[in-house]
Design an enzyme around this catalytic site. Structure first.
Site, short mmCIF file in Angstrom:
data_model
loop_
_atom_site.label_atom_id
_atom_site.label_comp_id
_atom_site.label_asym_id
_atom_site.label_seq_id
_atom_site.Cartn_x
_atom_site.Cartn_y
_atom_site.Cartn_z
N CYS A 85 0.95 -1.23 0.08
CA CYS A 85 0.13 -0.22 -0.27
C CYS A 85 0.73 1.33 -0.23
O CYS A 85 1.44 1.60 1.26
CB CYS A 85 -1.13 0.01 1.23
SG CYS A 85 -2.26 1.47 1.20
N LEU A 86 1.16 1.45 -1.05
CA LEU A 86 2.17 2.42 -1.43
C LEU A 86 1.75 3.64 -2.66
O LEU A 86 0.56 3.40 -3.64
CB LEU A 86 3.64 2.02 -2.08
CG LEU A 86 4.80 3.12 -1.91
CD1 LEU A 86 5.15 4.01 -0.11
CD2 LEU A 86 5.94 3.00 -2.43
#
Length: 147
Positions: A85-86
């Site tokens: 999750c970036l």
């Protein structure tokens, strides 16, 4: 276009590799790379070697690469499917970004998780409420899976 850009990034990486990171093609397939991130010294991942796969879309750099951990890691922003999750790998992607910058961003995520945007809410809860437990489990997973 994509292949030209990927080749340029590969030569840039060889000339000026990011700290604690490396990346390059798997065999002859320039659209499929393997990357390595050394666990940052100021993190519970210190001493670990983490492998990732990078898949470039045919319309790279206009679409982000797909980056996933192949080494298991205990982290609120990386799930058991090895998704990361970036924001720069999703909504905040820009063609100005490079694999070098992506790898450095992942390194900084290891040092500084974002528990407010977790892929694994339970790990985020532990990170927020019991940092010692989070650090202990992260170190255990690093020793078990990344050393």
């Amino acid at each position: 276009m994509a292949l030209k850009r990927i080749n340029k990034e590969l030569s840039d990486l060889a000339r000026d590799p990011p700290a604690q990171c490396s990346a390059g093609p798997v065999g002859d397939d320039m659209f499929h790379w393997q990357a390595t991130i050394m666990g940052p010294n100021d993190s519970p991942y210190q001493g670990g070697v983490f492998f990732l796969t990078i898949h470039f879309p045919t319309d790279y750099p206009f679409k982000p690469p797909k980056v996933a951990f192949t080494t298991r890691i205990y982290h609120p922003n990386i799930n058991s499917n090895d998704s990361i999750c970036l924001d720069i790998l999703r909504s905040q992607w820009s063609p100005a970004l490079t694999i070098s910058k992506v790898l450095l961003s992942i390194c900084s995520l290891l040092c500084d998780p974002n528990p407010d945007d977790p892929l694994v809410p339970e790990i985020a809860r532990i990170y927020k409420t019991d940092r010692d437990k989070y650090n202990r489990i992260s170190r255990e997973w690093t020793q078990k899976y990344a050393m």
